[in-house]
Write a protein that holds these residues in place. Structure first.
Motif: not given
Length: 212
Positions: A51-57, A59-61
């Motif tokens: 998940v964090f590989n695609y979205f940094g945080s 909130e980015d989701l």
């Protein structure tokens, strides 16, 4: 090799969208603050690290696919044609996006975009991030106009006015979408609404920042 690379990229894209849609479903159902990244990972059948590989945080989701659109009006001003005023450029870009049924201005029937609005409007941290992103877009436009005209104060007045008119049009689109109208029905009178909205700005900014 190219075929293999293409397949890998498609798989990565599909994984990213699966995570994104799963996260929005959970946020809309239970609230942004009550859903953990681990729960999103489990529901998406990936690891938390993925998940964090695609979205940094977290909130980015919510914001990852849409945050750049807060700079759209500034880009319209930056890229406007010789002889075109700032208000003409922002209006032209908006109408082009309306014609294309652009989701970023509320003209797409995909339910996921209404979910994004719902989640953001119900979460104070996301509302703050949206406000700051919008303000950065306005500041970028003001800086562009100030560099051209030499008057930072009037440049900020113009940027705020244009941003406000555009935001009001987008809000109206989303209000009507939420009420059950189709994007086609909303887009049918987009030209007239934009004429009135930007006309209010143009009456005070007529002739301002016409590109040489």
């Amino acid at each position: 090799m190219a075929e293999e690379l293409g397949l890998r990229e498609r798989k990565k894209r599909d994984t990213m969208w699966r995570i994104y849609r799963t996260a929005l479903d959970l946020f809309a159902e239970r609230g942004f603050d009550k859903v953990s990244v681990q729960e999103i990972a489990d529901a998406s059948d990936v690891s938390k690290m993925t998940v964090f590989n695609y979205f940094g945080s977290k909130e980015d989701l919510v914001f990852h696919p849409m945050e750049e659109h807060f700079r759209d009006a500034a880009r319209a001003v930056r890229d406007r044609l010789p002889g075109e005023s700032a208000v003409d450029a922002v209006r032209r870009q908006f109408l082009e996006m309306a014609e294309a049924r652009d989701a970023s201005i509320g003209l797409h029937s995909e339910p996921i975009f209404l979910k994004v609005r719902k989640v953001v409007s119900e979460t104070s941290a996301l509302m703050e991030r949206a406000f700051l992103a919008s303000r950065r877009g306005t500041r970028e436009m003001a800086d562009l106009l100030a560099e051209e005209t030499g008057d930072p104060m009037l440049a900020m007045v113009a940027a705020v006015s244009l941003t406000a008119a555009r935001n009001a049009l987008v809000e109206e689109h989303y209000r009507r979408l939420a009420a059950g109208e189709s994007p086609e029905a909303i887009a049918a009178d987009a030209v007239e609404r934009a004429r009135h909205a930007f006309g209010l700005v143009e009456n005070g900014l007529k002739g301002y920042a016409v590109k040489a």
